[in-house]
Scaffold this active site. Structure first.
Site, PDB file in Angstrom:
ATOM      1  N   GLU A 160     -31.859  77.907  98.853  1.00  0.00           N
ATOM      2  CA  GLU A 160     -32.600  78.322  99.880  1.00  0.00           C
ATOM      3  C   GLU A 160     -33.078  79.872  99.952  1.00  0.00           C
ATOM      4  O   GLU A 160     -32.166  80.469  99.717  1.00  0.00           O
ATOM      5  CB  GLU A 160     -32.124  77.985 101.378  1.00  0.00           C
ATOM      6  CG  GLU A 160     -31.765  76.494 101.548  1.00  0.00           C
ATOM      7  CD  GLU A 160     -30.544  76.311 102.444  1.00  0.00           C
ATOM      8  OE1 GLU A 160     -29.941  77.169 102.926  1.00  0.00           O
ATOM      9  OE2 GLU A 160     -30.563  75.132 102.905  1.00  0.00           O
ATOM     10  N   TYR A 169     -23.178  87.523 106.867  1.00  0.00           N
ATOM     11  CA  TYR A 169     -24.304  86.966 107.291  1.00  0.00           C
ATOM     12  C   TYR A 169     -25.151  86.902 108.377  1.00  0.00           C
ATOM     13  O   TYR A 169     -26.152  87.035 108.618  1.00  0.00           O
ATOM     14  CB  TYR A 169     -23.811  85.466 107.099  1.00  0.00           C
ATOM     15  CG  TYR A 169     -23.959  84.607 105.665  1.00  0.00           C
ATOM     16  CD1 TYR A 169     -25.244  83.788 105.265  1.00  0.00           C
ATOM     17  CD2 TYR A 169     -23.153  85.061 104.661  1.00  0.00           C
ATOM     18  CE1 TYR A 169     -25.047  83.297 104.369  1.00  0.00           C
ATOM     19  CE2 TYR A 169     -23.309  84.292 103.431  1.00  0.00           C
ATOM     20  CZ  TYR A 169     -24.273  83.404 103.226  1.00  0.00           C
ATOM     21  OH  TYR A 169     -24.511  82.924 102.017  1.00  0.00           O
TER      22      TYR A 169
END
Length: 590
Positions: free
Chosen positions: A82, A201
């Site tokens: 992705e 993240y």
């Protein structure tokens, strides 16, 4: 090596570094990081391709960026990638790689046009009860306490999170939220994963909180990652004379390592079954891909499970031998040993040979699989699956060789220590037919038809990847070696087990970033490496993320006492008709 931002240096071509003509290079591993390093040496370092050697243990390039047709087994994809707009070094790389379909444009141009014409959007991110959409799908369902835990984690320093796991910083309310369900199944985090990595993240992708449910920020290749990204890279490098050595296993690199200086002296390898050594000088640059998530992968068939791997494989053995020579070369055992049983190790590629399952796919994804458009826009998670099973369907055809009526489905399960709901076995024990049957059950195919379809209308290839979740193993500072260790003259580490600041592993961007930093450092290239996108430093992004984390509540609706206190202080400063009020309205908080 230094970092830059903006487009001033992004569009500039650096001068050829002094001494580049004297350099040779040896790249261990032909994954994305290794191929990117070779491109940067040619494009930005002025090196001749003929002086660059790439050693690969397998018989083809690509590493974990795969997608192959095996005549005996069928189509195989171990995983997917992705991507997003702010993969700064990835796009810097592919702006220079010609498209295989149109030599007048770059792979970046091709990718950009495709995703403009066919943008990603998920109409269903989570299902349950055999194909029904989760009623709260689209909402993050975070409680005030869970939001506070998220913010607390983001505000901590990495030094406070050494060897800390995610379930040590979050309570049960967080793990019951849709946010965690989306997060875990999109990035492959487990409760036992590294809290340090999760913090990265959060900070790295804070600008995507608002699209976490619909995945509209994601971008995808036309075909599988091997055909769309790796093949044009290899063609480019071959056209510049780079020498690829397949069936070549590097067994050790001898390094003269002191606290102040490190020089790679010799490469030991087995090439086509024969031992060989290469003596090195300080002008011989060595780029090592240390560790691999797809090392020791095994495959099954429609009728047999993928066997349990018997060894840790060449990349891990090499890193262990290198690490034994200096503490600064990392601790591979932190990643490849003591992996929890409740982890992701299995995926499967399902090839549907007719349209017997098409109505069930359309009902969930709201798209015709034969439309040529991206179908699921990333994973569809099955919430009530014991395996936490999920599936993803990319644009079809996903392979150039694919027949018109075929549909390729990729499935994976994050829990390997419990029996399935329909197939009462652990996922690691299942044949291809059984993995397909479990998926058919969860998407709503009538039980009377499941085994017939799984056996005669589909071909499923099980894939066992014992190290696939090891990027997220709990770690401490120093467990990953620096891209260029202190005092290193000719040695660098590349890939997702090398350490660079702020960026996140398990991304194509991390592979290319480490390669770029390694090449720019060892060749002393006078051009900035694009820094990691700074969304976490943008007050507009931070305000907007609060709006989405609370499922689009205004400030006055938030049940967050600590936020209310902050806003009360701001109100006292009379924000009416000020820039602060403008920012709050732009973020939909007022």
């Amino acid at each position: 090596m230094y970092y830059s931002n903006g487009n001033y240096e992004a569009f500039a071509n650096p001068q050829k570094p002094v001494g580049a003509d004297k350099k040779s290079a040896y790249v261990v591993g032909s994954g994305l990081a290794g191929l990117a390093a070779a491109v940067f040496m040619i494009r930005d370092g002025g090196m001749k391709g003929s002086k660059i050697h790439v050693f690969e243990e397998l018989n083809l390039a690509g590493g974990s960026m795969d997608g192959i047709y095996n005549p005996e087994r069928g189509f195989i994809i171990r995983g997917g990638r992705e991507m997003e707009a702010h993969f700064e070094t990835l796009w810097d790389l592919f702006r220079s790689i010609p498209s295989l379909e149109n030599a007048d444009i770059s792979v970046l141009d091709e990718f950009y046009w495709l995703n403009k014409a066919d943008p990603s959007y998920s109409h269903c991110r989570v299902i349950e009860r055999r194909g029904k959409r989760l009623p709260t799908d689209g909402k993050l369902t975070l409680t005030p306490r869970a939001i506070k835990e998220l913010i607390n984690l983001a505000l901590m320093q990495e030094s406070e999170l050494q060897d800390v796991t995610i379930d040590q910083v979050f309570g049960q309310e967080f793990f019951e939220s849709n946010f965690w369900l989306y997060w875990a199944t999109m990035f492959a985090f487990e409760p036992w994963s590294s809290a340090m990595e999760m913090r990265r993240y959060i900070l790295r992708f804070i600008h995507h909180v608002g699209t976490l449910a619909d995945m509209s920020a994601l971008k995808f290749t036309k075909y599988n990652q091997y055909e769309s990204l790796i093949t044009p890279l290899v063609r480019y490098l071959e056209s510049h004379g780079v020498q690829f050595h397949y069936d070549t296993r590097v067994t050790n690199i001898m390094i003269d390592a002191t606290p102040t200086k490190k020089v790679a002296k010799k490469i030991e390898m087995v090439m086509a079954g024969r031992k060989k050594t290469i003596n090195l000088t300080e002008n011989d640059l060595v780029f090592v891909t240390n560790g691999s998530i797809t090392e020791s992968t095994t495959y099954g068939t429609n009728t047999t499970p993928a066997p349990k791997p018997e060894s840790i494989g060449g990349s891990w053995e090499l890193w262990k031998k290198i690490a034994a020579q200096s503490r600064e070369f990392g601790r591979p055992e932190k990643f490849c040993e003591n992996i929890p049983a409740a982890n992701w190790v299995m995926s499967a590629t399902i090839t549907l040979n007719d349209d017997s399952v098409t109505p069930y796919i359309e009902k969930i994804c709201k798209k015709d699989p034969h439309s040529g458009s991206i179908i699921s826009s990333g994973p569809v998670t099955i919430k009530d699956s014991n395996w936490l099973y999920g599936f993803s369907i990319s644009r079809q055809p996903h392979f150039r060789k694919q027949k018109k009526n075929q549909i390729i489905v990729w499935t994976y399960g994050l829990f390997s220590d419990r029996p399935g709901n329909y197939i009462k076995k652990n996922i690691t024990e299942c044949s291809g037919v059984e993995l397909c049957a479990e998926w058919l059950y969860h998407i709503g195919v009538p039980p009377s038809q499941i085994m017939e379809i799984a056996t005669t209308s589909a071909n499923t290839v099980p894939c066992h990847m014992p190290f696939i979740s090891t990027y997220f193993m709990p770690r401490a500072l120093g467990d990953r070696p620096l891209v260029v260790p202190r005092g290193s003259v000719n040695l660098a580490f590349i890939g997702n087990y090398a350490e660079t600041v702020r960026d996140t592993v398990f991304t194509t961007e991390y592979s290319v970033r480490t390669a770029m930093e390694a090449v720019y450092t060892l060749l002393n290239i006078d051009r900035g490496v694009p820094e990691v996108f700074g969304s976490c430093f943008d007050v507009r992004v931070l305000l907007a993320s609060m709006y989405y984390l609370t499922d689009k509540k205004k400030i006055r609706q938030m049940d967050l006492p600590w936020i209310a206190k902050v806003m009360e202080k701001i109100a006292k400063k009379k924000i009416s008709k000020t820039y602060i009020e403008e920012l709050l309205k732009e973020a939909h908080l007022m």
